[in-house]
Structures are given as structure tokens and as C-alpha cells.
Design an enzyme around this catalytic site. Structure first.
Site, PDB file in Angstrom:
ATOM      1  CE  LYS A  43      50.591   7.817  46.064  1.00 17.24           C
ATOM      2  NZ  LYS A  43      50.494   9.101  45.378  1.00 17.24           N
ATOM      3  CE1 TYR A  53      41.257   1.950  51.250  1.00 18.21           C
ATOM      4  CE2 TYR A  53      43.017   3.489  50.736  1.00 18.21           C
ATOM      5  CZ  TYR A  53      41.673   3.165  50.760  1.00 18.21           C
ATOM      6  OH  TYR A  53      40.754   4.052  50.275  1.00 18.21           O
ATOM      7  NE  ARG A  75      49.917   7.648  50.539  1.00 19.22           N
ATOM      8  CZ  ARG A  75      50.310   8.654  51.292  1.00 19.22           C
ATOM      9  NH1 ARG A  75      51.308   8.499  52.144  1.00 19.22           N
ATOM     10  NH2 ARG A  75      49.726   9.827  51.199  1.00 19.22           N
ATOM     11  NE  ARG A 130      42.737   7.664  47.960  1.00 12.25           N
ATOM     12  CZ  ARG A 130      43.484   8.676  47.538  1.00 12.25           C
ATOM     13  NH1 ARG A 130      43.752   8.822  46.261  1.00 12.25           N
ATOM     14  NH2 ARG A 130      43.964   9.555  48.398  1.00 12.25           N
ATOM     15  CG  HIS A 163      52.656  12.848  44.832  1.00 11.75           C
ATOM     16  ND1 HIS A 163      52.207  13.314  46.055  1.00 11.75           N
ATOM     17  CD2 HIS A 163      51.665  12.064  44.352  1.00 11.75           C
ATOM     18  CE1 HIS A 163      51.005  12.829  46.291  1.00 11.75           C
ATOM     19  NE2 HIS A 163      50.656  12.069  45.276  1.00 11.75           N
ATOM     20  CB  SER A 169      47.890  12.610  49.606  1.00 13.01           C
ATOM     21  OG  SER A 169      49.086  11.956  49.252  1.00 13.01           O
ATOM     22  CB  CYS A 171      46.153  18.933  47.847  1.00 19.94           C
ATOM     23  SG  CYS A 171      46.382  18.841  49.637  1.00 19.94           S
ATOM     24  CG  ASP A 222      49.027   9.934  42.466  1.00 19.46           C
ATOM     25  OD1 ASP A 222      48.667  10.906  43.165  1.00 19.46           O
ATOM     26  OD2 ASP A 222      49.598   8.947  42.945  1.00 19.46           O
TER      27      ASP A 222
END
Ligand code: GTP
Ligand code: SPV
Ligand code: MN
Length: 639
Positions: free
Chosen positions: A262, A253, A103, A423, A282, A304, A306, A329
Site C-alpha cells: 500500500k 502487520y 492497517r 490472511r 487498488h 478492502s 470486499c 489487489d
């Protein structure tokens, strides 16, 4: 007003078409796949505007079918965008342009009439770190410089999608327009996409979020590999909450291009949630059942990379406990008529970090991802499989590995085989511990909210907020070590309030007031802060994490049930002596180091939070949050 041939209209980012007659457009432009007749008049009009602006060669209206996926996979194979992974069933590998791997927060903007509707305006907030504002004029100029003709020679795909179960009263609909078949295939995994969504649109109020995406066409002279077209130099991601509209250019991406995630579910979502009195966060959502068979649901906000996916799918090491996954998420949370906070996962798949995923750390993910999955920027093996850092390397015996850049790889190179932000994109239904209520349109009741981050020093394994306002303060004061999920360089401790810094759709001060006001709307959950990442002086993790995090969930569960298993501390409630169940844990756990509260550290931390609030939030900081800081400083001074 005319700008480079694109007429500008109030009430929409994308100017009007030269002709409003869709059939005319369709005659000169073939609808190569799908039927324009299934579109509602408003969707037709939006598509027509985008056609006029982007000038694609053809239009493909996505129906969401398996046959369509086959077609697109064939096309992407031919273009070299994906490679087959014959070791697994219907799995694919995409390698992106090396300049398009995460991102891009710095190129993400929110457009409102006034700047302070988007970001706190303070004399010291230059540059602000709580989002980027863009004016209407600059936004129109940005679109005008990039979009006219950007899809020339390409197919424009129209993806109708639902965030949340199709037809649920908590769900919202979007239409994504994109020139990337990779985005189409990913959206078909990450959201409910296709014809049934249009049925709901036709029968309901017809409202949808407009999402325009193009991988872009670089200015002449700039070359990019044809297998992954993009325009990294001019990437921009624009949101206009007033019109429920998103425009994204230049990147293929993840969060930049899968606009339901998002851009919609968090940035536009949080503005809708503010208006309608709920929360778009989030957060993962999990259900946990204790040995007595009692079950609660917990939501957790970590920045993100974590640990949300890992916690959401954890295999508890504590005997008798069971964890089930609702989402990994994003959570949309709303009080029901009885004042119970209920959450849905608006997504339909997991876009999870690959490195670190293994049988030892996340066996549930390993049981989920080797069917019907698109992998991006992982390494591949000569037997048609995938590989990444942290995966059991015994599997590599006698195999050659190709890294995420497509080059032959060896451990000795010292370079990672997979990109750190590589990912998997995989259907949620394939998760063996998906919660039975994960698609319940009423949502699941939330008993606890966890905040957390990567804090190598000073911050204990777990502590509990004294009350809701203290909990909101803890969320506001969150900090975490930076990760590869965004474009930041190096490991620095960054403020990431509510794990939402990159995703706020409106002024953070107003966001805090909105959170504080939740207490008036219903029974608020208990709030906790967790840290799996504290390190010893030798730089080793003090806590084994993963399945052993169930020990922390056990304490939280007992606190939710009202057990008095805590003692007060200057920063909040800690587990009382012996209350954290560490029996049977492997290795030595230094609980005194894990829960140590160094006075100098916390004095510094409080000053850091104060400086941050002053510089970044200024006069927008709600008084109750400021008072929490004053109280913390006083308590820390007397430690
Ligand atoms: P986003 O998808 O970017 O929002 O990330 P996420 O919050 O879902 O993070 P994820 O669960 O994918 O974890 C990211 C990294 O943290 C992986 O490399 C994990 O192996 C690692 N990780 C997750 N949980 C733990 C833990 O309890 N302890 C330690 N040491 N590492 C963890
Ligand atoms: C995150 O960065 O928090 C993600 C990955 O979940 S992305 O979808 O790329 O934003
Ligand atoms: Mn995320």
C-alpha cells in the site's frame, strides 16, 4: 538542525550518518549475511544512514535465496514468531500481538510542503477523511522520537525489491530496511526480492523508493510478547512523495510493514503515476474468455475485504467461460503508444483474507495456498493444519482447534477461531489459473473497469456508466460497509472513493482531475458498478455471489462488445429484461429486488454524496464531477 542527536537534512527523512564510509560502519558492525559490495553507492549511503539512526547489532543484505529463507525460518521458529504447519509443505503460522492485526489508517500520514497537496482543504473538512497530512517538522519530530536506537540488539535486513517483473519498463524498485524477519519472508513472497534487483539498479538509472521499517521498541515499562515485537501505542506510517521515501514504525502487520504494497504501490505510486501520466489503483486484474474463445481483461476496485481476491480467482458457474488471474489487489495502468490502456500487477504474491475462503467459495485459492505460505492470525488444528470461519468444518472432526490467540477453541465459545482480518501470504505463481500474460512487461489491455462495495440496500447488482465522466463520478461516489481490514469499529456505510480512501498519495480533488484527463490520453474502458452484497428484508444476501458473479461478467463482456443489452435508468444503464443470464442458477433469484431502485433511497444517497463532496472535497471538486451529481439529483427527482 539537530534533534535528539539526529541531524536533519533537506531531501531525506532519515538524517545523514556520522560517517559516510560504509566500510567503517561495517567494521564496527558485522554484515552478518550478504555482501555490501553488491549495493550501489546510493543504496549503501541509504543503508548507512539507517544504520546510524537505528543502531542495529548486525546487517543482513538479502539475496532472495531459498537458503536465506531456511535460515530466517529457523530463526523465527526459535523466537516463537512462527509455528510449523506440518500438514502442508513449507507452510507457517504467525500469531501477532492482538493489538497489531490490521492497517492503521488513523496513524498514516503524507508529508508535503503544503497541506492541500495531500488533502482537500475545506472549512468543513475537520477532521478530513481523505488522508492525513503531516508537516516536515512534525514528521522529523515523529522520526526523532521513535527511531534513534530502535534496532538495538537486532539485525537490520536490507531487502532490494522490484514492484513488477524485474527489469520491466513499467516496474519500479524499492529498498526496504526492516528489523523483522517476518517482513523479509513476506516481502520475498509479495515482491520480486533479492540480488537480480540490484543488477537492474546498477545497470539502470539507479532510482529506488526508500522504505524504512521498524517493529519498534516500546518505551521502558511497556511490555510486549517477544515473539511479535511491536509498539502499537506509537505506530506511525509516514510517506514523503517528493523524496520517494517511506518510514514506518511500530507495526509488523500487512500494509503497515510490507512497504511495497500500500505504501509504495499505491500511496507513493499514485503520486508517481500523477507525475508520469498513468494510474496506480487498488484493483484486481482478471482475464475472461467467453464461450466463443474471445478474451478481454477487466480491472476492479472494491474496498478492502470486499471481494477482489475472490473475483480475481473465480470459477465461473456459467458454462464455457474461463477466468484467469493477473492480480488480486493492485493495478498499475498506463496508455501505450497506440492509446490502449495496459495494466500490470506490481505484486508477486497474494496477501489474501482467510475467513470465508473455502472449496465452495474460492477453490482456486484453496489450490494455491497450501504450499510455501505464511498464514497470519488463522487458527490451527491438532493435525498441523489451519482453520478459519467459513472453511468446510467437516474437516474438524476429531481435531482440536487452537484459536488465533493461541488458546484452545470450540464453536460454543461464540468467538471466532481466526481473526476476521487473518490472511495467507502466498506466491502468485502457485495459482493454477494465473494468466499466461501476468508477467508480460507490456501489461494486459483493459476493456472494463468495475467499481463496487458492500451495499446491503438500494444499490443494484450491476449498472453501467453512460460515459467516462459519469464513470469517474461513480468511482468518486463509492460507499461500502466497513470491514475488519482496517481499525474501524462496527458496520457502518463509509465513503470509500475508488476503494482508495486509505491509499491516496495526494489531494483527492487533483486525483479526480487526473482520472478525468485520462480520456484525452487514449481509448478509455467502459465503467461499471457492481454490488454482490445486497440483502433482503430478512438480512439474507439476494445474490449467491462468487462463481455466479460470472453472470455479471458475461453481461459486461457483451456490453464491451457493443451488444445493446441495456436499458437506461436514472443511475445508469441496467441489463435489459432477460439480458442477465440466470439460467441454471441454484435457488430462487429475486431479480426485481436485486435491481429495484427505491426513489427515497436514491434521493437520500444523492444528498449524502452531495454532503460528502461539500464537506470533504469542497472547492477541489472538478466541475464535471459536480455536474454529474446535479444530473443525478435531477433524474432521481423524476423517478
Ligand atoms: P483485501 O485483500 O483486503 O483488499 O480484500 P479483497 O477485496 O481481496 O476481499 P476478498 O476477496 O478477500 O473477500 C473478503 C470477504 O468477502 C471474504 O470473506 C469473502 O468470502 C467475501 N466475499 C467475496 N466475494 C463475495 C461474494 O461474491 N459474495 C459474498 N456474499 N461474499 C463475498
Ligand atoms: C487491504 O486492506 O486492502 C489489504 C490488506 O490488501 S493490507 O496489505 O494489510 O493493507
Ligand atoms: Mn487490498
Amino acid at each position: 538542525m539537530l534533534l535528539k542527536g539526529v541531524q536533519l537534512l533537506r531531501g531525506g527523512l532519515v538524517g545523514p550518518p556520522k560517517s559516510y564510509n560504509f566500510r567503517l560502519v561495517c567494521r564496527s558492525l558485522s554484515v552478518q549475511y550478504g555482501d555490501a559490495k553488491v549495493l550501489t553507492p546510493a543504496v549503501k549511503q541509504y543503508v548507512e544512514k539507517c544504520v546510524d539512526l537505528c543502531q542495529p547489532e548486525r546487517v543482513h543484505i538479502c539475496d532472495g535465496s531459498a537458503g536465506e529463507s531456511k535460515l530466517l525460518q529457523g530463526l523465527m521458529l526459535k523466537q516463537g514468531t512462527i509455528l510449523p504447519l506440518p500438514k502442508y509443505d513449507n507452510c507457517w503460522l504467525a500469531r501477532t500481538n492482538p493489538a497489531d492485526v490490521a492497517r492503521v489508517e488513523s496513524k498514516t500520514f503524507i508529508c508535503t510542503e503544503r497541506r492541500e497537496q495531500t488533502v482537500p482543504v475545506t472549512p468543513k473538512a475537520t477532521p478530513g477523511t481523505l488522508g492525513n497530512w503531516i508537516s516536515e517538522a512534525d514528521l522529523q519530530a515523529a522520526i526523532g522520537e521513535r527511531f534513534p536506537g530502535c534496532m538495538k540488539g537486532r539485525t537490520m535486513y536490507v531487502i532490494p525489491f522490484s514492484m513488477g517483473p524485474v527489469g520491466s519498463p513499467l516496474s519500479k524498485i524499492g529498498i526496504e530496511i526492516t528489523d523483522s524477519p517476518y517482513v523479509v519472508e513476506s516481502m520475498k513472497i509479495m515482491t520480486r526480492a533479492g540480488n537480480p534487483v540490484l543488477d537492474v539498479l546498477r545497470e539502470g538509472d539507479g532510482q529506488f523508493v526508500k522504505c524504512l521499517h521498524s517493529v519498534g521498541t516500546p518505551k521502558s515499562g511497556v511490555q510486549v510478547q517477544s515473539s511479535w515485537p511491536c509498539d502499537p501505542e506509537r505506530t506511525i506510517i509516514l510517506h514523503k512523495p517528493a523524496d520517494n521515501e517511506i518510514v514506518s514504525y511500530g507495526s509488523g502487520y500487512g500494509g503497515n510493514s510490507l512497504l511495497g504494497k500500500k505504501c509504495f504501490a499505491l500511496r507513493i505510486g499514485s503520486t508517481i503515476a500523477k507525475r508520469e501520466g498513468w494510474l496506480a489503483e487498488h484493483m484486481l486484474i482478471l482475464g475472461i474468455t467467453n464461450p466463443e474463445g474471445k478474451k478481454i481483461y477487466v480491472a476492479a476496485a472494491f474496498p478492502s475485504a470486499c471481494g477482489k481476491t475472490n473475483l480475481a480467482m473465480m470459477t465461473p458457474s456459467l458454462p464455457g467461460y474461463k477466468v484467469e488471474c493477473v492480480g488480486d489487489d493492485i493495478a498499475w495502468m498506463k496508455f501505450d503508444s497506440k492509446g490502449v490502456l495496459r495494466a500490470i500487477n506490481p505484486e508477486n504474491g497474494f496477501f489474501g483474507v482467510a475467513p470465508g475462503t473455502s472449496r465452495a467459495t474460492n477453490p482456486i485459492a484453496m489450490d494455491t495456498i497450501f504450499r510455501n505460505t505464511v498464514f497470519t492470525n488463522v487458527a490451527s488444528t491438532s493435525d498441523g493444519g489451519v482453520y478459519w470461519e467459513g472453511m468446510e468444518s467437516a474437516q474438524l472432526k476429531d481435531l482440536t482447534v487452537t484459536d488465533w490467540l493461541g488458546k484452545l477453541w470450540s464453536k460454543e465459545s461464540g468467538k471466532p477461531a481466526a481473526h476476521p482480518n487473518s490472511r495467507f501470504c502466498t506466491p502468485a505463481t502457485q495459482c493454477p489459473i494465473i494468466d499466461p500474460a501476468w508477467e508480460d512487461s507490456a501489461g494486459v489491455p483493459i476493456s472494463a473497469i468495475l467499481f463496487g462495495g458492500r451495499r446491503p440496500a438500494g444499490v443494484p447488482l450491476v449498472y453501467e456508466a453512460r460515459d467516462w465522466t459519469h464513470g469517474v463520478f461513480i468511482g468518486a461516489a463509492m460507499r461500502s460497509e466497513s470491514t475488519a481490514a482496517a481499525e474501524h469499529k462496527g458496520k457502518v456505510i463509509m465513503h470509500d472513493p475508488f476503494a482508495m480512501r486509505p491509499f491516496f498519495g495526494y489531494n483527492f480533488g487533483d486525483y479526480l482531475s487526473h482520472w478525468l484527463s485520462m480520456e484525452k490520453r487514449g481509448t478509455v474502458p467502459k465503467v461499471f458498478h457492481v454490488n454482490w452484497f445486497r440483502k433482503s428484508s430478512e438480512g439474507k444476501f439476494l445474490w449467491p455471489g462468487f462463481g455466479d458473479n460470472s453472470r455479471v461478467l458475461d453481461w459486461i463482456f457483451r456490453r464491451v462488445q457493443g451488444e445493446k443489452c441495456f436499458e437506461d435508468s436514472p443511475i445508469g444503464r441496467l441489463p435489459s429484461k432477460g439480458a442477465l443470464n440466470v439460467s441454471g442458477i441454484e435457488g430462487n433469484i429475486d431479480l426485481s429486488q436485486l435491481f429495484d431502485l427505491p426513489k427515497a433511497f436514491w434521493q437520500q444517497e444523492a444528498l449524502e454524496i452531495e454532503r460528502y463532496f461539500e464537506e470533504q472535497v469542497g472547492g477541489h471538486l472538478p466541475r464535471p464531477v459536480a455536474e454529474q451529481l446535479t444530473e443525478l439529483k435531477a433524474r432521481v427527482a423524476n423517478m
